[in-house]
Design an enzyme around this catalytic site. Sequence first.
Site, short mmCIF file in Angstrom:
data_model
loop_
_atom_site.label_atom_id
_atom_site.label_comp_id
_atom_site.label_asym_id
_atom_site.label_seq_id
_atom_site.Cartn_x
_atom_site.Cartn_y
_atom_site.Cartn_z
N LYS A 105 20.15 -9.62 37.50
CA LYS A 105 21.48 -10.14 37.20
C LYS A 105 22.50 -9.11 37.65
O LYS A 105 22.51 -7.99 37.16
CB LYS A 105 21.62 -10.42 35.70
CG LYS A 105 22.88 -11.20 35.38
CD LYS A 105 22.94 -11.58 33.92
CE LYS A 105 24.08 -12.56 33.69
NZ LYS A 105 25.35 -12.09 34.21
N ASP B 103 26.21 -7.45 38.27
CA ASP B 103 27.42 -7.32 37.47
C ASP B 103 28.65 -7.32 38.36
O ASP B 103 29.12 -6.29 38.81
CB ASP B 103 27.35 -6.01 36.66
CG ASP B 103 28.33 -6.00 35.52
OD1 ASP B 103 28.95 -7.06 35.27
OD2 ASP B 103 28.48 -4.96 34.88
N LYS C 139 -6.26 -0.50 14.91
CA LYS C 139 -7.22 -0.53 16.01
C LYS C 139 -7.15 -1.80 16.85
O LYS C 139 -7.45 -1.77 18.04
CB LYS C 139 -8.66 -0.40 15.45
CG LYS C 139 -8.94 0.91 14.74
CD LYS C 139 -10.41 0.99 14.31
CE LYS C 139 -10.74 -0.13 13.31
NZ LYS C 139 -12.17 -0.08 12.89
N LYS D 126 0.88 -1.17 0.00
CA LYS D 126 0.00 0.00 0.00
C LYS D 126 0.91 1.22 0.00
O LYS D 126 1.72 1.40 0.92
CB LYS D 126 -0.94 -0.01 1.21
CG LYS D 126 -2.02 -1.06 1.12
CD LYS D 126 -2.96 -0.99 2.33
CE LYS D 126 -3.87 0.22 2.26
NZ LYS D 126 -4.89 0.22 3.32
N LEU E 235 -8.28 -9.66 15.41
CA LEU E 235 -9.31 -9.22 16.36
C LEU E 235 -9.55 -7.73 16.13
O LEU E 235 -8.71 -6.89 16.48
CB LEU E 235 -8.86 -9.49 17.79
CG LEU E 235 -8.34 -10.91 18.06
CD1 LEU E 235 -7.96 -11.07 19.53
CD2 LEU E 235 -9.36 -11.96 17.66
N HIS F 166 25.24 -46.91 17.80
CA HIS F 166 24.30 -47.51 16.85
C HIS F 166 24.99 -48.69 16.16
O HIS F 166 25.84 -48.52 15.29
CB HIS F 166 23.88 -46.45 15.81
CG HIS F 166 22.68 -46.84 15.02
ND1 HIS F 166 22.00 -45.94 14.23
CD2 HIS F 166 22.02 -48.01 14.88
CE1 HIS F 166 20.99 -46.56 13.63
NE2 HIS F 166 20.99 -47.81 14.02
#
Length: 811
Positions: free
Chosen positions: A511, A513, A182, A59, A145, A337
């Site tokens: 956290k 430092d 909206k 657009k 929605l 295997h």
Amino acid sequence: MASKQQSVVSVGGRTITLTNLEKVLYPETGTTKADVIEYYVSVADVMLPHVKDRPATRKRWVHGVGTAEEPGAVFFQKDLGDSAPTWLARGVIEHSDHANSYPLVNDVATLTWLGQIAALEIHVPQWRFDAQGRKQNPDRFVLDLDPGEGVPLADCAEVAALARGILRDMGLDPIPVTSGSKGIHLYAALDGSQSSDDVTEVAHELARALEAEHPNDIVSSMSRALRPGKVFIDWSQNRAAKTTIAPYSLRGKLRPMVAAPRTWRELMSKDLRQLDYRETIRRITDRGDPMAALAGAPAGGDRLAHYRERRDASKTPEPMPDSYRGGPGRRFVIQEHRARAHHLDFRLEHDGVLVSWALPRGLPSDAQHNRLAVQTEDHPVEYADFEGVIPRGEYGAGTVEIWDTGDYELEKWREDEVIVSLHGRAGGGLGAPTRVALIRTTPAVDGKGASWLLHRMKAQKPDHDWSRQSAESSGAVANEMRQRGELAPMLATLAERTELDDEDEWAIEMKWDGIRAIAVVDANAGTATLSSRNALDLGRSYPELISALLRAAAHTGHAVLDGEIVAPDSTGRPDFGRLQARMGLTGEREVERAAQSVPVQFIVFDVLELDGVSLIDSSYDERRGRLERALAPTQKVVLPAAITVGLDAALEISADLGLEGVVAKRRDGSYKPGRRSTDWLKFKHLRTQEVVIGGWRPGNGARRDSIGSLLLGVPSDDGLRYVGRVGTGFSAKALDAARSRMAGLASASSPFIDVPETVARDAHWVRPELVAEVEFFEWTSTGQLRQPSWRGWRPEKSPSDVTPESEAGPR
């Protein structure tokens, strides 16, 4: 972005002519075409994965969006037309009487071109083209929605929560996007096994079910007359011919709003609103992409399809799940295997599957002997527990036994290189933590898996080596824990914000430092020790903490505590740069002087043992409760308050306080000494900085004949100021390209005004003409970048455009 009326730029190797950059496209805010282009370039990293290989409808507002009184002219464009650049990737959709050629928004150059033609809105379907240009089944589910007249955005959010409940019961985990107009969009990843018609029918049924349960609030009918006062659930955008505004696309509204992915916590906030483009850029910088999990969804198919095609579920005992599952898993398994050819299978959990390699000659025994690894089909994560006999006649017939399994620490995961540290189980085949690199040598060809080299790398510094501890604490339980290696601190796994599952199952902590340390306190004997992650005695460097620990734990007989030594600045914020003035000091006088100028604290956040009872097998919640009851905090021994808000709010608080990030700890998780675990996830704030390249230093090992690091500068009034070097984040190809790019810029002298001698000693200088961008965590107190990581070149920038990140505005 240049302000000239016309500018020729190179973006990703494509030449684009930009015109009328100062044209105002959003009169209400004064937002120009240059701003629009700059926005799309800034969000490219997070936007492109969501639009890649999808036909883009545009657009366009060539003369701008106008005003409320005089809206600007807009036209909807599908077919590319003859004026589009020849280099644009295209996808063709055949119609009954014609064919339309659409652009595929697969790179930054295409986004830049779309900005140039004032294509403000980009709309895409929920399906992609495959490599041969064929339309695939949808890999995304979407609900739009749309609030009817008089319905606030908060009501849309309530309907979104209702839809989420149903979708999660269906095995889909939706991610919300405020549309920039909206309403709200909900996206969920699909495995590509259903057609657009199938998905549309499911979406329609879901919308009808929600309408039936909430007839006064929800409508699913396409009739506009029924929408006022209700939320319309538009299920039809799952149709193959329909499109939805792309995540991170601008909107052609009076203000430059954005279709912005959000978190569920944000969606439930009373302050929920649509976001504009500047807010969106800031959120990406601070928080990353909430929709990143969907970007990793398989395009055009199920990642386990090849696995299933090779197996007959009625004959083999191997796990056969219906779909792969996502999540932040970091599990590995090596299976022996015994098939036609006896070999090992090496599997790493990544993006919801076990990425797998066959090792015909097993694992390398040392760093000098590489081994061939042949990539095989992705396996389901359930295969990590599989042991058994695959019947004769079936694919892979033979016996499968688990050779070793456990967690891995991820250092790098790229298309052509993977580096991990493996932490196997006790008695497993590895025997000890093992660091390996997988390096791809040839791509997959004609159905044959890609070939890789498996290389055993030099082990990083061990997280614990208690043989070097210089101080000995009392307490029989602590000594036993030390002998078992249980006094090493548990480590967190770096994660993206989208990797956290149900937040109710996690506790959030800041956290800190500083320096990680384990404290062993024997209040009865009046002794205490502090030890670093690598078992160095820290008590001599921080003696004031020893006495403070004895006071804090005075009413306990014995305690083993986990925490962080920090050096607060004048505002109380931990400052790692300040802490460096205390590091390594052991002389009594120098420690005493440093303690006066740089006081420290011990932030306690976990407990491993109390009064002779080990707590490592207890849950986090139980350990936290015991810690709060046992510890009497002082000015120097601090027990941080429990954080009661969710991850998003905690990250905001952390950013406001100038901290490094947050850590999420699984409430029912035990303490895993010396191990990096996904029961602890760390989320760091990430920043970026444009830099001028002033030279490079040679590398070591595999990089001996190449670039080891690039030397970085930022212009100042006095000249080019050295701000550090970057040696991580590169692929081998990027390093080769960097050397080629700098080949003609060699210089005999340093362009920096203040480069350290240790850096200059083996540096190769270049003229300071190239601009690049790095990620980093923070500026140090000495004005250097802490932990920079390479992002890429900025060819559109000149050195004069570069300013320190803290001074630069949003891009």
